[in-house]
Design a protein around this motif. Structure first.
Motif, mmCIF file in Angstrom:
data_model
loop_
_atom_site.group_PDB
_atom_site.id
_atom_site.type_symbol
_atom_site.label_atom_id
_atom_site.label_comp_id
_atom_site.label_asym_id
_atom_site.label_seq_id
_atom_site.Cartn_x
_atom_site.Cartn_y
_atom_site.Cartn_z
ATOM 1 N N THR A 37 4.198 9.399 -1.379
ATOM 2 C CA THR A 37 4.971 10.611 -1.128
ATOM 3 C C THR A 37 4.091 11.632 -0.415
ATOM 4 O O THR A 37 2.857 11.619 -0.580
ATOM 5 C CB THR A 37 5.486 11.232 -2.439
ATOM 6 O OG1 THR A 37 4.356 11.625 -3.253
ATOM 7 C CG2 THR A 37 6.373 10.253 -3.197
ATOM 8 N N PRO A 38 4.684 12.534 0.374
ATOM 9 C CA PRO A 38 3.885 13.588 1.024
ATOM 10 C C PRO A 38 3.142 14.465 0.028
ATOM 11 O O PRO A 38 2.016 14.901 0.293
ATOM 12 C CB PRO A 38 4.939 14.381 1.805
ATOM 13 C CG PRO A 38 6.050 13.420 2.038
ATOM 14 C CD PRO A 38 6.080 12.544 0.820
ATOM 15 N N ILE B 112 -0.905 15.244 0.048
ATOM 16 C CA ILE B 112 -1.499 16.573 0.060
ATOM 17 C C ILE B 112 -2.459 16.749 -1.118
ATOM 18 O O ILE B 112 -3.571 17.259 -0.964
ATOM 19 C CB ILE B 112 -0.399 17.652 0.024
ATOM 20 C CG1 ILE B 112 0.416 17.612 1.323
ATOM 21 C CG2 ILE B 112 -1.006 19.044 -0.181
ATOM 22 C CD1 ILE B 112 1.625 18.512 1.313
ATOM 23 N N ARG B 113 -2.058 16.289 -2.287
ATOM 24 C CA ARG B 113 -2.871 16.463 -3.481
ATOM 25 C C ARG B 113 -4.160 15.652 -3.418
ATOM 26 O O ARG B 113 -5.224 16.130 -3.833
ATOM 27 C CB ARG B 113 -2.056 16.059 -4.712
ATOM 28 C CG ARG B 113 -2.825 16.149 -6.025
ATOM 29 C CD ARG B 113 -1.920 15.799 -7.207
ATOM 30 N NE ARG B 113 -1.337 14.470 -7.049
ATOM 31 C CZ ARG B 113 -1.942 13.340 -7.392
ATOM 32 N NH1 ARG B 113 -3.173 13.371 -7.882
ATOM 33 N NH2 ARG B 113 -1.345 12.178 -7.244
ATOM 34 N N VAL B 114 -4.070 14.446 -2.890
ATOM 35 C CA VAL B 114 -5.214 13.538 -2.915
ATOM 36 C C VAL B 114 -6.162 13.754 -1.738
ATOM 37 O O VAL B 114 -7.385 13.680 -1.899
ATOM 38 C CB VAL B 114 -4.724 12.072 -2.939
ATOM 39 C CG1 VAL B 114 -5.881 11.112 -2.734
ATOM 40 C CG2 VAL B 114 -4.019 11.772 -4.245
ATOM 41 N N GLU C 241 -4.992 8.607 5.373
ATOM 42 C CA GLU C 241 -4.589 9.893 4.808
ATOM 43 C C GLU C 241 -5.641 10.966 5.094
ATOM 44 O O GLU C 241 -5.312 12.104 5.460
ATOM 45 C CB GLU C 241 -4.374 9.754 3.303
ATOM 46 C CG GLU C 241 -3.148 8.943 2.929
ATOM 47 C CD GLU C 241 -3.021 8.749 1.440
ATOM 48 O OE1 GLU C 241 -1.914 8.928 0.913
ATOM 49 O OE2 GLU C 241 -4.038 8.409 0.779
ATOM 50 N N LEU C 242 -6.917 10.610 4.914
ATOM 51 C CA LEU C 242 -7.990 11.563 5.188
ATOM 52 C C LEU C 242 -8.020 11.962 6.661
ATOM 53 O O LEU C 242 -8.166 13.144 6.999
ATOM 54 C CB LEU C 242 -9.337 10.966 4.784
ATOM 55 C CG LEU C 242 -9.637 10.844 3.290
ATOM 56 C CD1 LEU C 242 -10.983 10.172 3.077
ATOM 57 C CD2 LEU C 242 -9.634 12.203 2.618
ATOM 58 N N ALA D 296 0.816 -1.213 0.000
ATOM 59 C CA ALA D 296 0.000 0.000 0.000
ATOM 60 C C ALA D 296 0.850 1.264 0.000
ATOM 61 O O ALA D 296 0.450 2.287 -0.570
ATOM 62 C CB ALA D 296 -0.935 0.007 1.204
ATOM 63 N N VAL D 297 2.027 1.216 0.639
ATOM 64 C CA VAL D 297 2.848 2.416 0.776
ATOM 65 C C VAL D 297 3.919 2.526 -0.305
ATOM 66 O O VAL D 297 4.720 3.456 -0.285
ATOM 67 C CB VAL D 297 3.516 2.449 2.169
ATOM 68 C CG1 VAL D 297 2.471 2.506 3.263
ATOM 69 C CG2 VAL D 297 4.426 1.233 2.368
#
Length: 317
Positions: free
Chosen positions: A58-59, A63-65, A201-202, A53-54
């Motif tokens: 990337t950071p 941020i984008r997603v 991430e969320l 999964a990882v």
């Protein structure tokens, strides 16, 4: 699916019963997001997909997603928590299903996804269910009888509307928009993004956004003066935990059972919330408008789930 029905049907009652009126909503949402992050991480480890999964993470990609949907989800959770405290269970769950209407509209605007004729009809039926439940469409008019009830009799300035109906309608619209953005981001990243990783991430983005907002908000001043846990009671962990688990269950049902069966689970959840409300609130029970609205919402969800849009190529195949 059974767990989703139970969680969906009982969540409004649990939240309204065990959430104190004076508690700081920002701290509740922060803890809820942190707990959801932990549950998602545990499920990621149990699934054995942590390493894959990882890969390539990337950071900048995070941020984008995740950041825009996370900001919307944080606002949605704040509005929904306020509505939980001012609406009964059945009304909350039926009005909350208007997110299907916003999701269809936002998916079309963001991703170009179309709806079938029957799905459009079901969305109109869903809107009618909400208007009927709130008395904006008299029940007698659905039975083709004359009625002297007018919408002018609705008290638009009541706390029921300002602190209950308006917040849940706002939360439902935000849910549709954030869901469309999340779906677009997942598909644009190759469609192979792990759902547990995306949940993490969320949650982490929501925690950063809410934590930063405390510096400028009244909730932040209250936390500074009274402490982070001001107004908390041990029972508050019950709705927080069930809500966090519910987020994981929704992802699992959507992935392994599909959106059609998820719709059936939500229909049973609406029925369950009505039964629970009738049992716990015997003085008021369930009104005719709530019964009619619940039935219309259930029929709407069934029609929408069982009549998906098909392109002309598939129809002619």
């Amino acid at each position: 699916m059974c767990l989703l029905s139970v969680q969906f049907g009982l969540q409004p009652t649990l939240t309204k019963t065990f959430t104190p009126d004076g508690v700081c909503r920002s701290t509740v949402v922060l803890v809820q997001e942190g707990l959801k992050f932990c549950f998602a991480y545990i499920m990621l480890r149990i699934s054995g997909a942590k390493q894959s999964a990882v890969v390539g993470w990337t950071p900048n990609q995070w941020i984008r997603v995740a950041f825009l949907p996370a900001a919307l989800y944080a606002l949605q959770n704040m509005a929904a928590l306020q509505a939980y405290q001012h609406l009964d269970s059945l009304t909350f769950n039926v009005l909350n299903q208007t997110k299907t209407l916003s999701a269809a509209m936002c998916c079309y605007l963001v991703m170009g996804k179309r709806q079938s004729f029957m799905q459009i009809f079901s969305l109109i039926l869903l809107l009618l269910s909400a208007l009927t439940m709130e008395g904006l469409v008299p029940l007698e008019s659905l039975m083709f009888r004359s009625s002297n009830v007018s919408t002018s009799q609705v008290d638009w300035n009541s706390t029921h509307w300002s602190n209950g109906v308006a917040p849940i309608l706002l939360a439902s619209f935000i849910s549709g928009l954030s869901g469309a953005l999340s779906q677009r981001n997942l598909q644009s990243s190759g469609g192979g993004r792990n759902p547990y990783l995306f949940s993490m991430e969320l949650c982490s983005a929501s925690i950063l956004i809410l934590g930063s907002s405390l510096v400028f908000s009244n909730d932040g001043k209250r936390v500074t003066e009274d402490g982070f846990w001001a107004g908390w009671v041990p029972q508050l962990w019950i709705p927080i935990t069930t809500n966090a688990i519910g987020g994981i269950i929704v992802g699992l049902v959507t992935k392994y059972a599909g959106s059609v069966r998820k719709g059936f689970a939500l229909i049973f959840g609406i029925f369950l919330s009505g039964v629970v409300q009738a049992m716990l609130d015997q003085s008021h029970g369930v009104s005719r408008e709530q019964v009619a609205g619940g039935v219309l919402a259930g029929v709407s969800l069934w029609i929408h789930a069982t009549h998906p849009y098909q392109s002309k190529k598939l129809k002619n195949a």
